[in-house]
Design an enzyme around this catalytic site. Structure first.
Site, PDB file in Angstrom:
ATOM      1  N   ARG A 115     -21.429   6.056 -36.571  1.00 46.79           N
ATOM      2  CA  ARG A 115     -22.314   6.063 -37.731  1.00 46.79           C
ATOM      3  C   ARG A 115     -22.841   4.760 -38.256  1.00 46.79           C
ATOM      4  O   ARG A 115     -22.667   3.655 -37.370  1.00 46.79           O
ATOM      5  CB  ARG A 115     -21.334   6.329 -38.804  1.00 46.79           C
ATOM      6  CG  ARG A 115     -20.461   5.321 -39.350  1.00 46.79           C
ATOM      7  CD  ARG A 115     -19.511   6.228 -39.796  1.00 46.79           C
ATOM      8  NE  ARG A 115     -18.477   5.656 -39.965  1.00 46.79           N
ATOM      9  CZ  ARG A 115     -17.911   4.166 -40.820  1.00 46.79           C
ATOM     10  NH1 ARG A 115     -18.443   3.646 -41.710  1.00 46.79           N
ATOM     11  NH2 ARG A 115     -16.406   3.342 -40.331  1.00 46.79           N
TER      12      ARG A 115
ATOM     13  N   GLY B  16     -10.974   4.685 -42.605  1.00 45.55           N
ATOM     14  CA  GLY B  16     -10.529   3.941 -43.442  1.00 45.55           C
ATOM     15  C   GLY B  16      -9.273   3.184 -43.652  1.00 45.55           C
ATOM     16  O   GLY B  16      -9.072   3.085 -45.226  1.00 45.55           O
TER      17      GLY B  16
END
Ligand code: ADP
Length: 682
Positions: free
Chosen positions: A291, A164
Site C-alpha cells: 500500500r 502495526g
C-alpha cells in the site's frame, strides 16, 4: 484517468489523496463515521457519505459498508489509504468483483504478503536475504519451543498475520519462552483471527530501512530509493527520512535490487514498500507493505514525484511515467509524525478539542495535516494529527529545518509530541546516525523536556497574565481562535490602557508601591512573579522572590508577548485560555496554570461553606435533594470551573430548601447555588 474516487479512509491521508485527485479533476468522495461527521477530510471532499458508527469494525473496516458507499455515490474507484482495509486482499477482490477500480495492487499480491510466514519463506527461496528463523507449518507450542531453542536467544515471536507492531514478543531468557509463546498465540488469535506464529532471530539494535517500489500492470518495475524509519515507539514509526543515511553504496544497490526482486516475485502493481532490518553491515527482508505508506512524502520530496498521481495513473491502466534511469534523487527529506500523545507519559494517546492547531509555514517545509483549530480528535482512531516534512540539500540541514518547523507548531487542547520530536532531531545521536529502533529503550533520558521553566519565560508569563484581556483570563474556555494567526489577542495591545481606575490591574494601592504578584505552576513546580509598576507601566519582574529583572516596552501583538528583559528583547508565542497561560519558547511548550486569586477565594468560601460561586462554571454534580438534612462540611454540589472541580459544602447543619441549578447548567459568577435552612440549636 478515472473520473471519481472514494477514499476509504480518514485523517491526513484522505486529505492528501484528495489533493492530487483534485489536481486531475477527479471527483472526490469522503466516507465518515459518527465519530467525526465534520472532520477535515469530510469538509474537503466534493461529497461525503456516512458509513456507520465510530467503531472501525462497523465503519472503516466494513467491506460491505464501503462498497455500499461507493454504489450510492457512483464512485468509479476506491483508494484505501493506509491502515483499515488497505492490506485486506478480500477487500481488493470485492472491489474488483463490484466493478470498482481498486487503487492498489491486485488481491493476489496482497495475499502473497498477508502471511509473514508464507512471505518470508518465499523470499528466502527467491534469494532475498532474511534473518534466520522458523516459518514452518508445524505450529504446536511444543514444536515451536524446540525450534526456538535451536534458533537461540534472543528471538522475536511475530503473529504471522500481524501488522502495526501488534502482538510481537521478544524473548531474552529461556525461562520466559513457554509463557511468551502461549501469550503470543492467544493475542494472535484474538487480534488477527489467525494463531500462526513466526520465530526470528532478534537483532538488539538494528535500523529499519525500506525501499519504495512501484510497478504498473505492464511489467515495469522501479524503485524510488530508500528510507530510514528507525525512530519508533512501540514498533511504530515517528521520524522517517530519505535516503537512509550511513549505508555503504554497494549494500544500498543490493538492497534496492532485492526490493525490486520482491515486487517482481509476487507480480506486484502500484506503490509498495519492502522493509528490511539493517544491522550496520547487512540488510534482511522483514515484510512488504502492499500500500501507500505514511512516509511516502519523504520519497516525494527527494524524487520530486507525486506517488498518488502515479497510483491513479497506474490504476487507470497507464504505464509508469518514468523508467528507472529517469528517476533521480535529490537532497534529503525528513518527516515527523505529529501525534496526539504524551511523550511525558509513555506516549499515552490523548483526545479532545484542538483549541489551537497551528501548523508551520516555513519554506521547504510541507505539512500534510488532518486537523486544524477547532477540530475534535476522537479517541477511536490512531493518534496521527499530521506530518511535517522538511527538505534540504543535506541531511543535517533538513533536520534543523524540521526541528525549527516543529518548534513553530502550536497545539493546545490535547497532548502532542512535536517538541519531543524536535529534541530528537537536534540530538547528536540522531545527527550522527548513532540511533536504532532501540532508541527509546536505551536512550529515552536524552530526550526529556525541561524540568523547569526558564526565568525569562516566567517573566513573560507574568507580563502576559497582566496584559491579556481580562475576558481571556476569566472565561473557563477560550473562544476558538480564528484561523491560522490565532493568539492571545487579535491586534496589538499596549500595557498602558486602564481607562477606568477600576479596570486597572497595576496593583495600585494608595500610599503603597504598585506591585502585583502572580503565582503559577508547570510540571509540578511553582513560580511566583511580582510585577512592579511605575506610573502604570511594568518596570521589573521579580521571579521566585529572588531575581529581579528590569523590564520595558511590553507588547502583545498577534499572539506574541514581547518585552525587553534587561538588555534583550524576549518574545514568545502565547495563548491565554482560562487560567492557563501557554507560552512557546526555546523549543518548549510551557503550559502555566495560573493561580487565579478567585480560585483561592473559591477554596476559602468553600471551606467557610459559602453557597455561592465566585467563578462562572458548570454544575458537575448535585449530591443532595430538597428536604435532605445535612451536616456541616457535607458536600452539596460540585462546580466545574477553570478545568477543575470545586466542592460546595454545607457551612452549618441544616436542611436543603431550594436547589437553584440542575446538573449540567451553567452558573454565572456570584450566583447563589442552593438554600439551606439551619437546624435550630436546641
Ligand atoms: P508489523 O507488520 O507488525 O509492523 P514487522 O515485522 O514489520 O511487524 O516489524 C515491526 C518492527 O518490529 C520493526 O520495524 C522493528 O522495529 C521490529 N522488529 C521486527 N523484527 C525484528 C527482529 N528480528 N529483530 C529486532 N527487531 C525487529
Amino acid at each position: 484517468m478515472i473520473k471519481s474516487l472514494l477514499v476509504a479512509n480518514r485523517g491526513e491521508i484522505a486529505c492528501r489523496i484528495f489533493r492530487t485527485a483534485r489536481r486531475f479533476g477527479v471527483r472526490t468522495i469522503a466516507v465518515f463515521s459518527d465519530a467525526e461527521p465534520n472532520a477535515r477530510h469530510v469538509r474537503e471532499a466534493d461529497e461525503a457519505f456516512r458509513i456507520g458508527p465510530a467503531a472501525p469494525r462497523e465503519s472503516y473496516l466494513s467491506i460491505e459498508r464501503i462498497l455500499a458507499a461507493a454504489r450510492a455515490t457512483g464512485a468509479e474507484a476506491i483508494h484505501p489509504g493506509y491502515g483499515f482495509l488497505s492490506e485486506n486482499s478480500q477487500f481488493a477482490q470485492a472491489c474488483a468483483e463490484a466493478g470498482l477500480v481498486f487503487v492498489g495492487p491486485p488481491a493476489a499480491a496482497i495475499a502473497a504478503m498477508g502471511s509473514k510466514i508464507v512471505a518470508k519463506a518465499r523470499m528466502r527461496a527467491a534469494g532475498v536475504p532474511v534473518l534466520p528463523g522458523y516459518e514452518g507449518s508445524r505450529q504446536d507450542l511444543k514444536h515451536l519451543e524446540s525450534e526456538a531453542l535451536k534458533l537461540g536467544l534472543p528471538l522475536i515471536i511475530k503473529p504471522a498475520a500481524g501488522g502495526g507492531g501488534k502482538g510481537m514478543k521478544i524473548v531474552r531468557q529461556e525461562a520466559e519462552l513457554g509463557a511468551a509463546l502461549a501469550g503470543a498465540r492467544r493475542l494472535a488469535e484474538s487480534a488477527f483471527g489467525d494463531d500462526a506464529l513466526l520465530l526470528e532471530r532478534y537483532l538488539p539494535a538494528p535500523r529499519h530501512v525500506e525501499v519504495q517500489v512501484f510497478a504498473d500492470g505492464q511489467g515495469n518495475f522501479v524503485h524510488l530509493g530508500d528510507r530510514d524509519c528507525s525512530i519508533q515507539r512501540r514498533h511504530q514509526k515517528l521520524i522517517e527520512e530519505a535516503p537512509a543515511p550511513g549505508i555503504a553504496a554497494d549494500v544500498r544497490t543490493r538492497m534496492r535490487a532485492a526490493a525490486v526482486l520482491v515486487a517482481r516475485e509476487i507480480g506486484y502493481v502500484s506503490a509498495g514498500t519492502v522493509e528490511f532490518l539493517f544491522d550496520g553491515g547487512e540488510f534482511y527482508f522483514m515484510e512488504m507493505n502492499t500500500r501507500l505508506q505514511v512516509e511516502h512524502t519523504v520519497t516525494e520530496a527527494v524524487t520530486g514525484l507525486d506517488l498518488v498521481e502515479w497510483q491513479l495513473r497506474v490504476a487507470s491502466g497507464e504505464a509508469l511515467p518514468l523508467s528507472q534511469a529517469d528517476i533521480r534523487l535529490h537532497g534529503h527529506a525528513i518527516e515527523a509524525r505529529v501525534c496526539a500523545e504524551d511523550p511525558e507519559r509513555d506516549f499515552l494517546p490523548s483526545a479532545g478539542e484542538l483549541r489551537l492547531m497551528q501548523w508551520p509555514t516555513e519554506e521547504s517545509v510541507r505539512v500534510d495535516a488532518g486537523f486544524v483549530t477547532g477540530d475534535v480528535v476522537p479517541p477511536t482512531y490512531d493518534s496521527l494529527l499530521g506530518k511535517v516534512i522538511a527538505w534540504a540539500p543535506e541531511r543535517t540541514q533538513a533536520a534543523s529545518r524540521l526541528s525549527a518547523a516543529l518548534d513553530r507548531t502550536y497545539c493546545v487542547g490535547v497532548h502532542t509530541n512535536e517538541k519531543w520530536l524536535s529534541r530528537v532531531l537536534r540530538s547528536p545521536r540522531f545527527l550522527e546516525v548513532r540511533h536504532s529502533i532501540a532508541l527509546l529503550q536505551e536512550n529515552a533520558h536524552e530526550f526529556v523536556g525541561a524540568a523547569e521553566a526558564a526565568p525569562q519565560t516566567v517573566v513573560l508569563a507574568a507580563l502576559l497574565a497582566h496584559t491579556a484581556p481580562a475576558s481571556d483570563l476569566l472565561s473557563t474556555k477560550a473562544s476558538a481562535p480564528a484561523g491560522h494567526e490565532a493568539g492571545a489577542s487579535g491586534g496589538s495591545r499596549s500595557v498602558e490602557r486602564a481607562a477606568s481606575p477600576w479596570d486597572a490591574r497595576d496593583g495600585f494601592v494608595p500610599n503603597l508601591s504598585a506591585r502585583i504578584e502572580y503565582k503559577m505552576s508547570w510540571r509540578g513546580r511553582s513560580y511566583t512573579a511580582e510585577i512592579e509598576f511605575t506610573r502604570g507601566k511594568p518596570v521589573s519582574v521579580t521571579v521566585n522572590a529572588q531575581t529581579r529583572w528590569n523590564v520595558a516596552d511590553v507588547s502583545l501583538t498577534d499572539g506574541v508577548i514581547a518585552a525587553c528583559i534587561e538588555t534583550v528583547r524576549a518574545h514568545a508565542r502565547c495563548l491565554v485560555e482560562g487560567s492557563h497561560l501557554h507560552l512557546w519558547s526555546a523549543g518548549e511548550h510551557v503550559d502555566f496554570m495560573l493561580e487565579d486569586p478567585r480560585l483561592l477565594e473559591f477554596s476559602a468560601t468553600a471551606t467557610q461553606g459559602g453557597l455561592t460561586t465566585p467563578l462562572p462554571g458548570v454544575v458537575a454534580a448535585i449530591a443532595v435533594e430538597i428536604g435532605q438534612a445535612v451536616r456541616a462540611g457535607d458536600v452539596l454540589m460540585m462546580i466545574e470551573a477553570m478545568k477543575m472541580e470545586h466542592a460546595i459544602t454545607a457551612p452549618y447543619d441544616g436542611t436543603v430548601k431550594i436547589i437553584h441549578f440542575a446538573r449540567g447548567e451553567r452558573v454565572p459568577e456570584g450566583s447563589e447555588l442552593l438554600e439551606l435552612a439551619p437546624t435550630p440549636t436546641p
